[in-house]
Design an enzyme around this catalytic site. Structure first.
Site, PDB file in Angstrom:
ATOM      1  N   LYS A 102       0.895  -1.285  -0.014  1.00 57.03           N
ATOM      2  CA  LYS A 102      -0.014   0.036   0.005  1.00 57.03           C
ATOM      3  C   LYS A 102       0.912   1.287   0.146  1.00 57.03           C
ATOM      4  O   LYS A 102       0.645   2.112  -0.869  1.00 57.03           O
ATOM      5  CB  LYS A 102      -0.773   0.123   1.089  1.00 57.03           C
ATOM      6  CG  LYS A 102      -1.952  -1.175   1.066  1.00 57.03           C
ATOM      7  CD  LYS A 102      -2.868  -1.245   2.527  1.00 57.03           C
ATOM      8  CE  LYS A 102      -3.893  -2.265   2.192  1.00 57.03           C
ATOM      9  NZ  LYS A 102      -4.387  -2.859   3.408  1.00 57.03           N
ATOM     10  N   ASP A 135     -11.146   2.579   4.255  1.00 51.63           N
ATOM     11  CA  ASP A 135     -11.746   0.905   4.087  1.00 51.63           C
ATOM     12  C   ASP A 135     -12.977   0.848   4.078  1.00 51.63           C
ATOM     13  O   ASP A 135     -13.539  -0.376   3.901  1.00 51.63           O
ATOM     14  CB  ASP A 135     -11.044   0.438   5.492  1.00 51.63           C
ATOM     15  CG  ASP A 135      -9.866  -0.417   5.191  1.00 51.63           C
ATOM     16  OD1 ASP A 135      -9.386  -0.614   4.102  1.00 51.63           O
ATOM     17  OD2 ASP A 135      -8.746  -0.824   6.110  1.00 51.63           O
ATOM     18  N   GLN A 194      -4.198  -1.956   9.822  1.00 49.13           N
ATOM     19  CA  GLN A 194      -4.090  -3.325   8.933  1.00 49.13           C
ATOM     20  C   GLN A 194      -4.808  -4.321   9.788  1.00 49.13           C
ATOM     21  O   GLN A 194      -4.619  -4.414  11.066  1.00 49.13           O
ATOM     22  CB  GLN A 194      -2.715  -3.476   8.541  1.00 49.13           C
ATOM     23  CG  GLN A 194      -2.678  -4.926   8.055  1.00 49.13           C
ATOM     24  CD  GLN A 194      -3.170  -4.818   6.516  1.00 49.13           C
ATOM     25  OE1 GLN A 194      -3.099  -3.741   5.770  1.00 49.13           O
ATOM     26  NE2 GLN A 194      -3.948  -5.901   5.871  1.00 49.13           N
TER      27      GLN A 194
END
Ligand code: NDP
Length: 294
Positions: free
Chosen positions: A53, A120, A97
């Site tokens: 990322k 997200d 994460q």
């Protein structure tokens, strides 16, 4: 039937090019989109995802902050990090994460992220916006990537019977909501199947579009798929392979070799949905930046 191979790398490259154009417009106004990725602990798969990322951000000129915190980080310490990022004007997107270590209450951490920076799409506010079909919200990257693949390949979704295999908050549920929504690339009749579904094979055979997201290697077989169906394989599973140098290979949730000949179109694994997820994260970061600064 010879199936069209849905090329996720190609679609992702197109999406990244679109992001690049939007970033150039922002840069011309003196604005740089910023994404913070928080990793607690050193799980190898998570470390790999976080690095990918950050690398993609750098390629695109997105300001990237990678916070690698020790595995013993407490809930309070992590909440403080999130609070600081919420208040940091150089940061427009925040993600933590998954999965975090055991002492962390993941739901509470997601709830602490400013919904305007929740790229997200896991925060309750964004889940509600997806249900409400409010386009200012953020949708989880993987299902958005799947929908974009269907659109890029001209798959007719209106009125189509879509079966989503899996009901997770990350893939299955948002996927189903996206496909049942009103609008382009949607308007489908959606069935969600899961581990308690009866006559699963029959349910899957009813699909014009089958989206598999269960995390079971090569679970979907040729007999589960209707002739001429479109199959999107979200699964990423490691299976032992002593011939491969790594000792394993990656397969999807669909037994590609036997299913592909029956399909109108199908995604490979790897090279299908995977590249779309990271590209969609970049797109969500640009969207967050535009909404916050605009
Ligand atoms: P989860 O484990 O959170 O959810 C799996 C879902 O599949 C559950 O709803 C479960 O049902 C259902 N399921 C499990 N076994 C069966 C079965 N035998 N029959 C029917 N349904 C079953 O997984 P995720 O949604 O997070 O991920 C799914 C897959 O997608 C994984 O392989 C993951 O690695 C991959 N993935 C890929 C991404 C990408 O970028 N390509 C991104 C995210 C995930 P129940 O609810 O009843 O338990």
């Amino acid at each position: 039937m010879s199936a069209t191979l849905i090329d996720g790398k190609k679609s992702a490259a197109k999406l990244i090019a679109e992001c690049s154009e939007q970033i150039a417009e922002l840069t011309a106004q003196g604005i740089t989109p910023g994404l913070a990725v928080v990793l607690v602990g050193s799980d190898p798969a998570s470390t790999f995802y976080v690095r990918s990322k950050s690398k993609k951000c750098k390629e695109l000129g997105i300001h990237s902050v990678k916070l690698e915190l020790p595995a013993e980080t407490s809930q309070e310490e992590l909440l403080k990090v999130i609070d600081d990022l919420n208040n940091d004007t150089a940061i427009h997107g925040i993600l933590v994460q998954s999965p975090p270590p055991k002492q962390i209450d993941e739901a509470a951490i997601i709830a602490a992220i400013d919904p305007a920076k929740d790229v997200d799409g896991f925060h309750q506010v964004n889940v509600a916006k997806l249900v409400l079909e409010d386009s200012s919200g953020f949708v989880p990257c993987t299902p958005m990537g799947c929908q974009r693949l269907l659109m890029d390949y001209g798959v007719e979704t209106e009125g189509a019977n879509v079966v989503v295999l899996g009901r997770s908050m990350i893939v299955g549920k948002p996927m189903a909501l996206l496909m049942m929504a009103k609008g382009k690339g949607a308007n489908s009749t959606v069935t969600i199947a899961h581990s308690r579904t009866k006559n699963l094979s029959e349910v899957m055979r009813g699909a014009d579009i089958l989206i598999a997201a269960i995390g079971k290697p090569e679970f979907v077989k040729a007999d589960d798929v209707k002739e001429g169906a479109v199959v999107i394989d979200v699964g990423i599973n490691r299976v032992e392979d002593l011939i491969d140098d790594r000792g394993y290979r990656i397969v999807g949730d669909v037994a590609f070799d036997e299913v592909a000949p029956k399909c109108k179109a199908i995604t490979p694994v790897p090279g299908g949905v995977g590249p779309m997820t990271i590209a969609m994260l970049m797109a969500n970061t640009v969207k967050a930046c535009k909404q916050i600064t605009g």
